[in-house]
Design a protein around this motif. Sequence first.
Motif, PDB file in Angstrom:
ATOM      1  N   PHE A 105       0.822  -1.245   0.115  1.00  0.00           N
ATOM      2  CA  PHE A 105      -0.101  -0.019  -0.127  1.00  0.00           C
ATOM      3  C   PHE A 105       0.869   1.155  -0.101  1.00  0.00           C
ATOM      4  O   PHE A 105       1.602   1.534   0.981  1.00  0.00           O
ATOM      5  CB  PHE A 105      -0.974  -0.181   1.394  1.00  0.00           C
ATOM      6  N   ARG A 106       1.047   1.981  -1.136  1.00  0.00           N
ATOM      7  CA  ARG A 106       2.012   3.050  -1.276  1.00  0.00           C
ATOM      8  C   ARG A 106       1.515   4.229  -0.649  1.00  0.00           C
ATOM      9  O   ARG A 106       1.259   5.306  -1.466  1.00  0.00           O
ATOM     10  CB  ARG A 106       2.028   3.298  -2.679  1.00  0.00           C
ATOM     11  N   ASP A 107       1.485   4.207   0.723  1.00  0.00           N
ATOM     12  CA  ASP A 107       1.203   5.510   1.346  1.00  0.00           C
ATOM     13  C   ASP A 107       1.961   5.520   2.605  1.00  0.00           C
ATOM     14  O   ASP A 107       2.289   4.784   3.176  1.00  0.00           O
ATOM     15  CB  ASP A 107      -0.262   5.223   1.789  1.00  0.00           C
ATOM     16  N   ILE A 108       2.725   6.828   2.835  1.00  0.00           N
ATOM     17  CA  ILE A 108       3.463   7.065   3.993  1.00  0.00           C
ATOM     18  C   ILE A 108       3.050   7.932   4.968  1.00  0.00           C
ATOM     19  O   ILE A 108       3.898   8.514   5.486  1.00  0.00           O
ATOM     20  CB  ILE A 108       4.976   7.682   3.209  1.00  0.00           C
ATOM     21  N   THR A 109       1.660   7.942   4.973  1.00  0.00           N
ATOM     22  CA  THR A 109       1.167   8.846   6.293  1.00  0.00           C
ATOM     23  C   THR A 109       1.672   8.110   7.649  1.00  0.00           C
ATOM     24  O   THR A 109       1.666   6.851   7.626  1.00  0.00           O
ATOM     25  CB  THR A 109      -0.266   8.621   6.218  1.00  0.00           C
ATOM     26  N   SER A 110       2.245   8.868   8.364  1.00  0.00           N
ATOM     27  CA  SER A 110       2.620   8.343   9.661  1.00  0.00           C
ATOM     28  C   SER A 110       2.795   9.445  10.605  1.00  0.00           C
ATOM     29  O   SER A 110       2.365  10.737  10.429  1.00  0.00           O
ATOM     30  CB  SER A 110       4.086   8.039   9.555  1.00  0.00           C
ATOM     31  N   VAL A 111       3.046   9.019  12.003  1.00  0.00           N
ATOM     32  CA  VAL A 111       3.080   9.991  13.051  1.00  0.00           C
ATOM     33  C   VAL A 111       4.455   9.907  13.685  1.00  0.00           C
ATOM     34  O   VAL A 111       5.156   9.141  13.189  1.00  0.00           O
ATOM     35  CB  VAL A 111       1.933   9.430  14.103  1.00  0.00           C
ATOM     36  N   VAL A 128       7.461   7.332  12.958  1.00  0.00           N
ATOM     37  CA  VAL A 128       8.710   7.524  12.462  1.00  0.00           C
ATOM     38  C   VAL A 128       9.328   8.598  13.134  1.00  0.00           C
ATOM     39  O   VAL A 128       8.486   9.340  13.900  1.00  0.00           O
ATOM     40  CB  VAL A 128       8.621   7.909  11.024  1.00  0.00           C
ATOM     41  N   ASN A 184      12.173  10.549   8.902  1.00  0.00           N
ATOM     42  CA  ASN A 184      11.323   9.744   8.351  1.00  0.00           C
ATOM     43  C   ASN A 184      11.964   8.126   8.688  1.00  0.00           C
ATOM     44  O   ASN A 184      11.504   7.137   7.579  1.00  0.00           O
ATOM     45  CB  ASN A 184      11.287   9.914   6.913  1.00  0.00           C
ATOM     46  N   LYS A 188      14.176   3.968   5.856  1.00  0.00           N
ATOM     47  CA  LYS A 188      13.069   5.002   5.532  1.00  0.00           C
ATOM     48  C   LYS A 188      11.863   4.443   5.379  1.00  0.00           C
ATOM     49  O   LYS A 188      11.702   3.164   4.664  1.00  0.00           O
ATOM     50  CB  LYS A 188      13.494   5.917   4.509  1.00  0.00           C
ATOM     51  N   VAL A 229       8.459   3.464   3.261  1.00  0.00           N
ATOM     52  CA  VAL A 229       8.167   3.511   1.750  1.00  0.00           C
ATOM     53  C   VAL A 229       6.705   3.279   1.761  1.00  0.00           C
ATOM     54  O   VAL A 229       5.959   3.520   0.740  1.00  0.00           O
ATOM     55  CB  VAL A 229       8.969   2.994   1.020  1.00  0.00           C
ATOM     56  N   ARG A 260      -2.214   6.359  -6.360  1.00  0.00           N
ATOM     57  CA  ARG A 260      -1.314   5.218  -6.154  1.00  0.00           C
ATOM     58  C   ARG A 260      -1.579   4.248  -7.318  1.00  0.00           C
ATOM     59  O   ARG A 260      -0.714   3.405  -7.452  1.00  0.00           O
ATOM     60  CB  ARG A 260      -2.322   4.547  -4.866  1.00  0.00           C
ATOM     61  N   THR A 308       1.449   8.174  -1.870  1.00  0.00           N
ATOM     62  CA  THR A 308       0.491   9.137  -1.418  1.00  0.00           C
ATOM     63  C   THR A 308       1.139   9.645  -0.023  1.00  0.00           C
ATOM     64  O   THR A 308       1.339   8.604   0.714  1.00  0.00           O
ATOM     65  CB  THR A 308      -0.916   8.940  -1.427  1.00  0.00           C
ATOM     66  N   ARG A 356       4.850  17.271   8.316  1.00  0.00           N
ATOM     67  CA  ARG A 356       5.095  16.047   7.478  1.00  0.00           C
ATOM     68  C   ARG A 356       5.959  16.681   6.286  1.00  0.00           C
ATOM     69  O   ARG A 356       6.938  15.686   6.074  1.00  0.00           O
ATOM     70  CB  ARG A 356       3.703  15.661   6.883  1.00  0.00           C
TER      71      ARG A 356
END
Lengths: 154, 315
Positions: A8-14, A38, A42, A127, A129, B75, B81, B125
Amino acid sequence: MYVKDIMFRDITSVIEDTTIKYLIKILMRQRRDFLPVVNQNNEYKGMIGVEDVIHAALPNYYQMLNNIAFMPDSNKLVDGLQKVRDKQVKEFMLDTPTVSITDTALHAANIMIQKGLKSIAVIRGQKLVGVVNRVDFLSSLIEQGTDPSLAGNY
Amino acid sequence: MITTVTLNPALDKLYLINDFKLHNLHRLGDLIRTGTTPGGKGINVAIFAQRMGIESNAMGFIGGHTGRIVEEMVREEKVTTNFIFVEHETRIDITIIDEKNDTLTEINESGPPVFQEDLDAFIERYERILEDSELVILSGSIPPNVPPDIYATLIDLANKKNIKTILNTSKAPLEAGIEAGPTIVYPDMRSAYNMYGKKTETMEDYSHLASFIKEKNPKIEMVIFTNPVRDIFVADVEGHHYQAKIEDLRIVNLFGFGDALVGGLVLGLNENKSLIEILRSGLASGLVNVESIKKQISDRSKIENAKPRIKLMEI
């Protein structure tokens, strides 16, 4: 099939000092159950999700018993959440294993099953990804016409 | 990895309706007459770059169900994203093309408001992703509530880490961004306005304006102006002025020209080319885009083949 094919290509993180309250807000808006944690560069530090929050909100004895059958009402949970809402995710996150984009999907599945994980962070070097969720794996496999229980034959 | 910033993305809906009439009901019989694509200049550049093999991540503000659709489509193009989710719905932009009567009608929503908490989360971010970015692309309009100096803030942060930036926007956000010193400035002149109170009618006007902008900050290496309909392509490249002449330019579809040009700049920067070659790469990509009915390019060789058609002359 590799992690890069199913992830799942999303790097939303806290980050480690994000509050529980803010974490829940992001999870709600994005309709997700887990997010990677992270640092300022990152780099992956751990995972935090709804289960960790619920666990944190339950009083100790319920955590130990793993059973809320004896809880008189939901107020204990409400109170518990209030106590942790301003705490930081680093207190409750778990440093779970990661996979790299070049690992095989099978390897990722193996870790998920062995460690009972629902979501694994994907890293390149250190990192973040992306992530692999169980549904990503299943979705790819079902498209391939492969029975997941035969993963050992891959 | 490159980072693109699209502060006000959109879900683009395209309708092909022959004999489009006001005050009428049009039933679109088959799905081919409609198109749904993710929109927003930064997103378009991310998709271009990813198709050309450059790892890209897309940042900005996304919201609601519309936002989720846009995110998924991004995506699907293998772009990573990295959006901040806001409370309200991402906007929908509608384009109605009547091929028979040669009309084009557009209806653009304004976009969801962005609150301070969202803006703070975005900047946090963004600072983090800079650690992993080689280039930052800042393009497009800004949503309601976001301060007009947002691009200046983002450019400052990138400059502190020696990361190159491309700025492609208009009006107040452009002028504020220029002060901060982006590496390449490519003003978006589609909504013609008098930048810095100066007129832009002749090629000389654009040329003077390019110098004027270039002198605003020593970090600016190149300023590009294009007006393909009037066959104007000028640039200030480190103080030297160039004009481009494109052989046999045949405009089929102007949509996406600017974003393809920025995509071409990204290609050149990624390969550490000289500024002149970066400019050529940008113009070649824009050229391929404008001569094709498609919104995006997939074939790198088309861009290489287009390069010889671009004659750059110092003026």
